[in-house]
Scaffold this active site. Structure first.
Site, mmCIF file in Angstrom:
data_model
loop_
_atom_site.group_PDB
_atom_site.id
_atom_site.type_symbol
_atom_site.label_atom_id
_atom_site.label_comp_id
_atom_site.label_asym_id
_atom_site.label_seq_id
_atom_site.Cartn_x
_atom_site.Cartn_y
_atom_site.Cartn_z
ATOM 1 N N LYS A 137 0.832 -1.204 0.000
ATOM 2 C CA LYS A 137 0.000 0.000 0.000
ATOM 3 C C LYS A 137 0.869 1.258 0.000
ATOM 4 C CE LYS A 137 -4.044 -1.971 -0.080
ATOM 5 N NZ LYS A 137 -5.019 -2.011 1.009
ATOM 6 N N ARG B 166 -3.855 -10.449 3.922
ATOM 7 C CA ARG B 166 -3.974 -10.554 2.467
ATOM 8 C C ARG B 166 -2.719 -9.945 1.862
ATOM 9 N NH1 ARG B 166 -5.956 -7.325 -1.735
ATOM 10 N NH2 ARG B 166 -7.061 -8.452 -3.381
#
Length: 302
Positions: A227, A269
């Site tokens: 991210k 994840r």
């Protein structure tokens, strides 16, 4: 604690690693890498060899600024891969918010629906919504996530105010709504939605105070992998030619996954499955005391 899915009762007493398989040309990290069925399945098998417990397939990019994809286009990307993936013998998740596509992949044998919209999206104002699909498919697992606004606009005007209380309230109401529809709580996992309409500061606040979400009583899934918030704290780092094959956000992604598990996440994840699995083994050894037996066995060989 366990997660009930279509074919599998997933034991969450130890954290599970969900490997990401993006069959998209434009995902923020690996778009275009696995767009053919052959490449996607080869990557899936590699993730399983690396230690993935669950595979999560996505056909539409939800990166900031991404435009919505038509049902037919997303279906054409996912269905050929999912048909083969359900034969791999592991829980298969599909990352989609479109109710009609949820039904299609569940009919193919998919175990989990991973929905960034938390079953709220409709193709038309009076059309089918995800909750109707999930109620009809009474055995599938479900991951519901908090998202501010929608992918095309979520980072143009990120959330304001106290991110913890807002995300908690949203997830609490979502859980209660699903319970009211008769959906068994053992089917539901929650995701605070790292990066989905939140600032870097808010994302790290969610990690710092992550244990507060455990009071909702549902297993927690966290998706920190690669991210942009991780890149924001790295600063300018010169590329290392000796590590050209590794993603530049791999190490901070593994660190964030490890911290998430330490703060109570049951599923992480990730893109970098092997490295995450190795890091979690170290954490498990510390928590279980197995490292002592290992050290003793090594010392006896010296």
């Amino acid at each position: 604690m366990y997660w009930q899915t279509s074919r599998f009762r997933i034991d969450l007493n130890k954290p599970k690693v969900m490997g990401i398989v993006n069959v998209t040309p434009d995902s923020f990290s690996d778009g275009g890498s696995y767009v053919t069925v052959k490449d996607a399945l080869k990557h899936s098998e590699k993730l399983l060899q690396d230690g993935a417990d669950i595979l999560d397939f996505g056909g539409e990019s939800t990166r900031p600024g991404a435009l919505p994809l038509s049902f037919e286009e997303e279906k054409s990307r996912l269905v050929p891969v999912v048909k083969e993936a359900v034969r791999l013998g592991v829980p298969i998740s599909v990352d989609t918010y479109k109710p009609e596509l949820m039904q299609v992949v569940l009919d193919l044998g998919v175990d989990i629906i991973n929905d960034i919209w938390s079953l709220r999206w409709r193709s038309t104002p009076d059309g089918l919504d995800g909750r109707q699909v999930i109620v009809l498919n009474s055995g599938c697992g479900l991951c519901v996530m908090h998202m501010h606004r929608e992918p095309s606009t979520m980072q143009l005007e990120p959330m304001g105010g106290d991110v913890i209380s807002q995300v908690l309230l949203f997830l609490e109401h979502t859980i209660q709504d699903l319970k009211g529809l008769g959906i068994d709580l053992t089917r539901i996992v929650i995701d605070p939605g790292i990066g989905f309409g939140k600032t870097t500061t808010q994302n790290f606040a969610l990690l710092k105070h992550q244990r507060e979400f455990l009071r909702l009583g549902q297993p927690l899934l966290c998706g920190w992998s690669r991210k942009s918030s991780l890149a924001a704290v790295l600063g300018d780092v010169a590329p290392d030619p000796l590590r050209a094959s590794a993603h530049p956000r791999m190490i901070p992604s593994v660190a964030a996954a490890l911290l998430a598990v330490e703060r109570g996440a049951s599923i992480v994840r990730v893109h970098d499955v092997l490295q995450t699995v190795q890091a979690l083994k170290v954490l498990d050894a510390i928590n279980s005391g197995e490292h002592k037996a290992f050290i003793e066995s090594r010392s006896n060989q010296d």
